[in-house]
Enzyme design. Sequence first.
Site, PDB file in Angstrom:
ATOM      1  N   HIS A  72      22.554 -19.348  -7.231  1.00  0.00           N
ATOM      2  CA  HIS A  72      22.263 -17.988  -6.748  1.00  0.00           C
ATOM      3  C   HIS A  72      23.434 -17.440  -5.932  1.00  0.00           C
ATOM      4  O   HIS A  72      24.000 -18.145  -5.099  1.00  0.00           O
ATOM      5  CB  HIS A  72      21.002 -18.004  -5.868  1.00  0.00           C
ATOM      6  CG  HIS A  72      19.738 -18.068  -6.664  1.00  0.00           C
ATOM      7  ND1 HIS A  72      18.495 -17.869  -6.127  1.00  0.00           N
ATOM      8  CD2 HIS A  72      19.538 -18.278  -7.997  1.00  0.00           C
ATOM      9  CE1 HIS A  72      17.581 -17.972  -7.072  1.00  0.00           C
ATOM     10  NE2 HIS A  72      18.187 -18.230  -8.204  1.00  0.00           N
ATOM     11  N   TYR A 200      12.674 -12.036   0.237  1.00  0.00           N
ATOM     12  CA  TYR A 200      12.035 -12.211   1.548  1.00  0.00           C
ATOM     13  C   TYR A 200      11.389 -10.874   1.921  1.00  0.00           C
ATOM     14  O   TYR A 200      12.089  -9.856   2.004  1.00  0.00           O
ATOM     15  CB  TYR A 200      13.079 -12.574   2.614  1.00  0.00           C
ATOM     16  CG  TYR A 200      13.586 -13.998   2.531  1.00  0.00           C
ATOM     17  CD1 TYR A 200      14.554 -14.360   1.598  1.00  0.00           C
ATOM     18  CD2 TYR A 200      13.104 -14.979   3.391  1.00  0.00           C
ATOM     19  CE1 TYR A 200      15.016 -15.658   1.518  1.00  0.00           C
ATOM     20  CE2 TYR A 200      13.568 -16.285   3.323  1.00  0.00           C
ATOM     21  CZ  TYR A 200      14.514 -16.615   2.385  1.00  0.00           C
ATOM     22  OH  TYR A 200      14.971 -17.922   2.318  1.00  0.00           O
ATOM     23  N   PRO A 292      10.767 -23.157   7.664  1.00  0.00           N
ATOM     24  CA  PRO A 292      11.450 -23.110   6.364  1.00  0.00           C
ATOM     25  C   PRO A 292      12.093 -21.766   6.026  1.00  0.00           C
ATOM     26  O   PRO A 292      12.760 -21.643   4.997  1.00  0.00           O
ATOM     27  CB  PRO A 292      10.343 -23.456   5.361  1.00  0.00           C
ATOM     28  CG  PRO A 292       9.063 -23.170   6.070  1.00  0.00           C
ATOM     29  CD  PRO A 292       9.318 -23.337   7.529  1.00  0.00           C
ATOM     30  N   LYS A 296      16.723 -24.530   5.724  1.00  0.00           N
ATOM     31  CA  LYS A 296      17.748 -25.390   6.332  1.00  0.00           C
ATOM     32  C   LYS A 296      17.349 -26.866   6.492  1.00  0.00           C
ATOM     33  O   LYS A 296      18.210 -27.717   6.705  1.00  0.00           O
ATOM     34  CB  LYS A 296      18.126 -24.849   7.727  1.00  0.00           C
ATOM     35  CG  LYS A 296      18.886 -23.554   7.686  1.00  0.00           C
ATOM     36  CD  LYS A 296      20.295 -23.765   7.149  1.00  0.00           C
ATOM     37  CE  LYS A 296      20.969 -22.499   6.718  1.00  0.00           C
ATOM     38  NZ  LYS A 296      21.400 -22.467   5.333  1.00  0.00           N
ATOM     39  N   TYR A 384      23.274 -18.456   5.739  1.00  0.00           N
ATOM     40  CA  TYR A 384      22.360 -18.790   4.643  1.00  0.00           C
ATOM     41  C   TYR A 384      23.008 -19.774   3.658  1.00  0.00           C
ATOM     42  O   TYR A 384      22.364 -20.720   3.220  1.00  0.00           O
ATOM     43  CB  TYR A 384      21.940 -17.509   3.926  1.00  0.00           C
ATOM     44  CG  TYR A 384      20.710 -17.667   3.075  1.00  0.00           C
ATOM     45  CD1 TYR A 384      19.431 -17.621   3.638  1.00  0.00           C
ATOM     46  CD2 TYR A 384      20.805 -17.880   1.706  1.00  0.00           C
ATOM     47  CE1 TYR A 384      18.287 -17.772   2.862  1.00  0.00           C
ATOM     48  CE2 TYR A 384      19.663 -18.036   0.919  1.00  0.00           C
ATOM     49  CZ  TYR A 384      18.418 -17.973   1.506  1.00  0.00           C
ATOM     50  OH  TYR A 384      17.293 -18.135   0.733  1.00  0.00           O
TER      51      TYR A 384
END
Length: 389
Positions: A72, A200, A292, A296, A384
């Site tokens: 991704h 998200y 979550p 990480k 991220y």
Amino acid sequence: MRTKVAIIGAGPAGLLLGQLLHAYGIDNVILERQTPDYVLGRIRAGLLEEGTVALLDQVGAGARAHRDGLVHHGVELAFGGARHRIDMTAATGKTVTIYGQTEVTLDLMNARTAAGLTTIYQAAGVTPHDFDTDHPRVSYVKDGVGHDIACDFIAGCDGFHGVSRASVKPSAIDTFERIYPFGWLGILSETPPVSNELIYNNHARGFALCSMRSMHRSRYYVQCSLDDHVDQWPDEKFWDELKRRLDREAVDNLVTGPSIEKSIAPLRSFVAEPMRFGRMFLAGDAAHIVPPTGAKGLNLAASDVHYLSQALREYYDEKSSAGIDGYSEKALARVWKAVRFSWWMTAMLHRFPDTEGFNARIQLAELDYLVSSKAASASLSENYVGLPY
Ligand SMILES: Cc1cc2nc3c(=O)[nH]c(=O)nc-3n(C[C@H](O)[C@H](O)[C@H](O)COP(=O)(O)OP(=O)(O)OC[C@H]3O[C@@H](n4cnc5c(N)ncnc54)[C@H](O)[C@@H]3O)c2cc1C
């Protein structure tokens, strides 16, 4: 039995550490309380940083992640009824790989078997002893018979509820904790993901995440009450609630189907300091937990064991204690940054009891800033995709 490093726990931290040590010629034994099938059946993390994939490659266990993993380049944030893409690769030059924790564990277990290394599954009553002396050992019971492993070092890779951290006297350890007033209800389904990248969602009804394990298997989460039980969430109710929290396009594209796994996870930030106690080290969830939201947990387990394996290599190859002396500080510096990032993502995306009026507007302003400022989206992206080791 005698070994150089006795590793407690055959989760991602223990298995990866075992392979890294083996690559450096350091023999090790893993003690695991559960059966291999039980460990492989735990549906958990699914997003790997480049550093984690590189470590799998380093131990010869990365082939399937490269073949079957989904690379991704971005992530989507949905709020106020619209979706906004953050191009992580444009900001950082890096990517993340979608590849389930169950697959990572399987690849590491297979690598361990191929290397002929010892793993003792269904080891009961595992207990670390004398780690504040030069002669530590670990005792356990297998098939009703007691055993002892003498070792140079103990690696506590036994997760949040493990015995390693619990064996340290309370005066020697500091803990820092934040418990969030909600959980994540997650389902896995044999359906194509709603989008090519993760979404998200910040929504007045609560957070939702659209994630995946492959192009045929989806993972969705909705924020739920800590009092909820999975039995209160039949599949139909879950899909209805998810749809209420998604944007129009996502609702139109969502393919629903029967769940093949459903669970509720509480959200917690937790750090234990230090991560070394004499000749025992903690790594992964044994030392820290993150919610979550930032993906990480598994990646931190990987960076911990990278630092630890380097330190032990230095100890054996160069006869230097500098690495093991510096392990805790080095690992914690990266851990706290991931704890901060996961806390920040959680705070920005979820409904808290006081998220209304002012706080809700602040969340939206922050999200709007993130998607409209190059600097802000670069900051999200570099955390991220994973900070450097
Ligand atoms: C429900 C859930 C969902 C999650 N989802 C995500 C996610 O989406 N993204 C993400 O990044 N992270 C997620 N995580 C976190 C991630 O799964 C963990 O960070 C990761 O598993 C840490 O690996 P570990 O090896 O340190 O610990 P673990 O995976 O917990 O492994 C520890 C091992 O030690 C064994 N053990 C425990 N006690 C003993 C004992 N006394 N003796 C012998 N063996 C013992 C356990 O059986 C286990 O196999 C999730 C965690 C949970 C619980």
